[in-house]
Design a protein around this motif. Structure first.
Motif, PDB file in Angstrom:
ATOM      1  N   THR A  97       0.804  -1.219   0.000  1.00 28.71           N
ATOM      2  CA  THR A  97       0.000   0.000   0.000  1.00 28.71           C
ATOM      3  C   THR A  97       0.836   1.267   0.000  1.00 28.71           C
ATOM      4  O   THR A  97       0.400   2.275  -0.553  1.00 28.71           O
ATOM      5  N   PHE A  98       2.007   1.241   0.594  1.00 30.17           N
ATOM      6  CA  PHE A  98       2.786   2.466   0.698  1.00 30.17           C
ATOM      7  C   PHE A  98       4.027   2.487  -0.196  1.00 30.17           C
ATOM      8  O   PHE A  98       4.208   3.401  -0.989  1.00 30.17           O
ATOM      9  N   PHE A  99       4.880   1.477  -0.070  1.00 22.53           N
ATOM     10  CA  PHE A  99       6.149   1.543  -0.786  1.00 22.53           C
ATOM     11  C   PHE A  99       6.023   1.261  -2.283  1.00 22.53           C
ATOM     12  O   PHE A  99       6.649   1.947  -3.087  1.00 22.53           O
ATOM     13  N   THR A 100       5.229   0.270  -2.660  1.00 23.42           N
ATOM     14  CA  THR A 100       5.090  -0.038  -4.088  1.00 23.42           C
ATOM     15  C   THR A 100       4.512   1.133  -4.873  1.00 23.42           C
ATOM     16  O   THR A 100       5.091   1.535  -5.888  1.00 23.42           O
ATOM     17  N   PRO A 101       3.389   1.731  -4.448  1.00 20.81           N
ATOM     18  CA  PRO A 101       2.888   2.891  -5.200  1.00 20.81           C
ATOM     19  C   PRO A 101       3.836   4.087  -5.169  1.00 20.81           C
ATOM     20  O   PRO A 101       3.930   4.828  -6.146  1.00 20.81           O
ATOM     21  N   ALA A 102       4.535   4.271  -4.063  1.00 19.76           N
ATOM     22  CA  ALA A 102       5.486   5.384  -3.991  1.00 19.76           C
ATOM     23  C   ALA A 102       6.589   5.201  -5.018  1.00 19.76           C
ATOM     24  O   ALA A 102       6.946   6.146  -5.748  1.00 19.76           O
ATOM     25  N   LEU A 103       7.130   3.994  -5.111  1.00 19.60           N
ATOM     26  CA  LEU A 103       8.174   3.736  -6.102  1.00 19.60           C
ATOM     27  C   LEU A 103       7.624   3.807  -7.523  1.00 19.60           C
ATOM     28  O   LEU A 103       8.307   4.292  -8.435  1.00 19.60           O
ATOM     29  N   THR A 104       6.399   3.344  -7.723  1.00 14.05           N
ATOM     30  CA  THR A 104       5.774   3.424  -9.044  1.00 14.05           C
ATOM     31  C   THR A 104       5.574   4.876  -9.460  1.00 14.05           C
ATOM     32  O   THR A 104       5.873   5.255 -10.594  1.00 14.05           O
ATOM     33  N   ALA A 116       7.527   2.765 -17.599  1.00 10.58           N
ATOM     34  CA  ALA A 116       7.154   2.643 -16.186  1.00 10.58           C
ATOM     35  C   ALA A 116       5.953   1.712 -16.019  1.00 10.58           C
ATOM     36  O   ALA A 116       5.940   0.858 -15.132  1.00 10.58           O
ATOM     37  N   LEU A 117       4.942   1.866 -16.875  1.00 10.60           N
ATOM     38  CA  LEU A 117       3.762   1.007 -16.777  1.00 10.60           C
ATOM     39  C   LEU A 117       4.076  -0.429 -17.162  1.00 10.60           C
ATOM     40  O   LEU A 117       3.547  -1.374 -16.572  1.00 10.60           O
ATOM     41  N   THR A 118       4.945  -0.615 -18.134  1.00 11.06           N
ATOM     42  CA  THR A 118       5.329  -1.972 -18.525  1.00 11.06           C
ATOM     43  C   THR A 118       6.074  -2.658 -17.393  1.00 11.06           C
ATOM     44  O   THR A 118       5.802  -3.811 -17.055  1.00 11.06           O
ATOM     45  N   LEU A 119       7.013  -1.951 -16.793  1.00  8.51           N
ATOM     46  CA  LEU A 119       7.765  -2.539 -15.686  1.00  8.51           C
ATOM     47  C   LEU A 119       6.868  -2.855 -14.503  1.00  8.51           C
ATOM     48  O   LEU A 119       7.050  -3.875 -13.827  1.00  8.51           O
ATOM     49  N   SER A 120       5.882  -2.009 -14.236  1.00 11.75           N
ATOM     50  CA  SER A 120       4.999  -2.266 -13.097  1.00 11.75           C
ATOM     51  C   SER A 120       3.997  -3.378 -13.380  1.00 11.75           C
ATOM     52  O   SER A 120       3.415  -3.928 -12.455  1.00 11.75           O
ATOM     53  N   SER A 121       3.808  -3.737 -14.625  1.00 14.40           N
ATOM     54  CA  SER A 121       2.810  -4.761 -14.951  1.00 14.40           C
ATOM     55  C   SER A 121       3.382  -6.174 -15.000  1.00 14.40           C
ATOM     56  O   SER A 121       2.635  -7.121 -15.216  1.00 14.40           O
ATOM     57  N   VAL A 122       4.669  -6.330 -14.815  1.00 15.92           N
ATOM     58  CA  VAL A 122       5.264  -7.663 -14.883  1.00 15.92           C
ATOM     59  C   VAL A 122       5.424  -8.290 -13.495  1.00 15.92           C
ATOM     60  O   VAL A 122       6.131  -9.276 -13.345  1.00 15.92           O
ATOM     61  N   GLY A 123       4.751  -7.751 -12.518  1.00 10.08           N
ATOM     62  CA  GLY A 123       4.798  -8.301 -11.169  1.00 10.08           C
ATOM     63  C   GLY A 123       4.466  -9.780 -11.076  1.00 10.08           C
ATOM     64  O   GLY A 123       5.099 -10.509 -10.304  1.00 10.08           O
ATOM     65  N   PRO A 124       3.476 -10.268 -11.840  1.00  5.59           N
ATOM     66  CA  PRO A 124       3.190 -11.705 -11.758  1.00  5.59           C
ATOM     67  C   PRO A 124       4.380 -12.592 -12.121  1.00  5.59           C
ATOM     68  O   PRO A 124       4.454 -13.731 -11.672  1.00  5.59           O
ATOM     69  N   MET A 125       5.311 -12.071 -12.905  1.00  2.00           N
ATOM     70  CA  MET A 125       6.502 -12.866 -13.225  1.00  2.00           C
ATOM     71  C   MET A 125       7.325 -13.139 -11.971  1.00  2.00           C
ATOM     72  O   MET A 125       7.875 -14.218 -11.793  1.00  2.00           O
ATOM     73  N   TYR A 126       7.398 -12.150 -11.095  1.00  2.00           N
ATOM     74  CA  TYR A 126       8.160 -12.321  -9.869  1.00  2.00           C
ATOM     75  C   TYR A 126       7.520 -13.379  -8.978  1.00  2.00           C
ATOM     76  O   TYR A 126       8.214 -14.038  -8.200  1.00  2.00           O
ATOM     77  N   SER A 127       6.210 -13.525  -9.100  1.00  2.00           N
ATOM     78  CA  SER A 127       5.523 -14.517  -8.265  1.00  2.00           C
ATOM     79  C   SER A 127       5.964 -15.936  -8.614  1.00  2.00           C
ATOM     80  O   SER A 127       5.926 -16.819  -7.754  1.00  2.00           O
ATOM     81  N   LEU A 128       6.393 -16.161  -9.847  1.00  2.17           N
ATOM     82  CA  LEU A 128       6.886 -17.483 -10.213  1.00  2.17           C
ATOM     83  C   LEU A 128       8.116 -17.839  -9.386  1.00  2.17           C
ATOM     84  O   LEU A 128       8.229 -18.939  -8.841  1.00  2.17           O
ATOM     85  N   VAL A 129       9.033 -16.896  -9.283  1.00  2.00           N
ATOM     86  CA  VAL A 129      10.264 -17.129  -8.508  1.00  2.00           C
ATOM     87  C   VAL A 129       9.942 -17.213  -7.018  1.00  2.00           C
ATOM     88  O   VAL A 129      10.437 -18.102  -6.311  1.00  2.00           O
TER      89      VAL A 129
END
Length: 161
Positions: A97-104, A116-129
């Motif tokens: 709620t705080f750090f992710t939107p602030a960095l975005t 910026a929007l492309t990088l923020s939309s690939v979060g599900p990839m990190y969930s694989l790892v």
């Protein structure tokens, strides 16, 4: 799928609005406006749902012995969570709620909006790892290939777009 597409459209439009009109605000002020408004709306909805349930229960017949009273969606599970669980949830809320939107929002003002929007939309990839590291679940072949394609798209956008 429709709601997911609507989410993408509204998120993109919100990012454009922030980039156009939020340059005089800090990322924390932007977060305060976004999440303060969202919290207020949720508080109002929760209060209305609580009142509705009280009125509805006063009007209805007494509960049958076989009916189970479940925790309503608008109520916090105060009785079911232990201290450690609340600490994990609180840490997740702080990060998401705080750090992710602030960095975005910071990224929106520093790099091209498309990147910026492309990088923020690939979060599900990190969930694989993360799922592999936390639960030991290996990603499926198609998930892995999709992640590689998404990463390739980011590189193309970043270096050639």
């Amino acid at each position: 799928y429709l709601m997911s597409i609507l989410n993408i459209v509204l998120d993109t439009y919100g990012a454009v609005l922030i980039k156009q009109f939020g340059s005089d605000l800090t990322v924390w002020e932007i977060n305060l406006l976004r999440f303060g408004f969202a919290g207020l709306v949720m508080l109002i909805m929760s209060g209305c749902a609580w009142i509705w349930r009280k009125v509805e229960s006063a009007v209805q017949k007494p509960m049958d012995v076989h009916e189970v009273d479940q925790t309503p969606w608008y109520s916090l599970p105060l009785n079911h969570m232990k201290y450690k669980s609340w600490m994990h949830v609180s840490l997740g809320v702080v990060l998401v709620t705080f750090f992710t939107p602030a960095l975005t929002n910071y990224a929106l003002f520093q790099i091209a909006i498309a990147l910026a929007l492309t990088l923020s939309s690939v979060g599900p990839m990190y969930s694989l790892v993360l799922e592999y590291l936390v639960n030991g679940v290996k990603p499926q072949f198609y998930s892995f290939c999709g992640s590689l394609l998404a990463i390739a798209g980011i590189f193309v956008l970043a270096f050639y777009g």
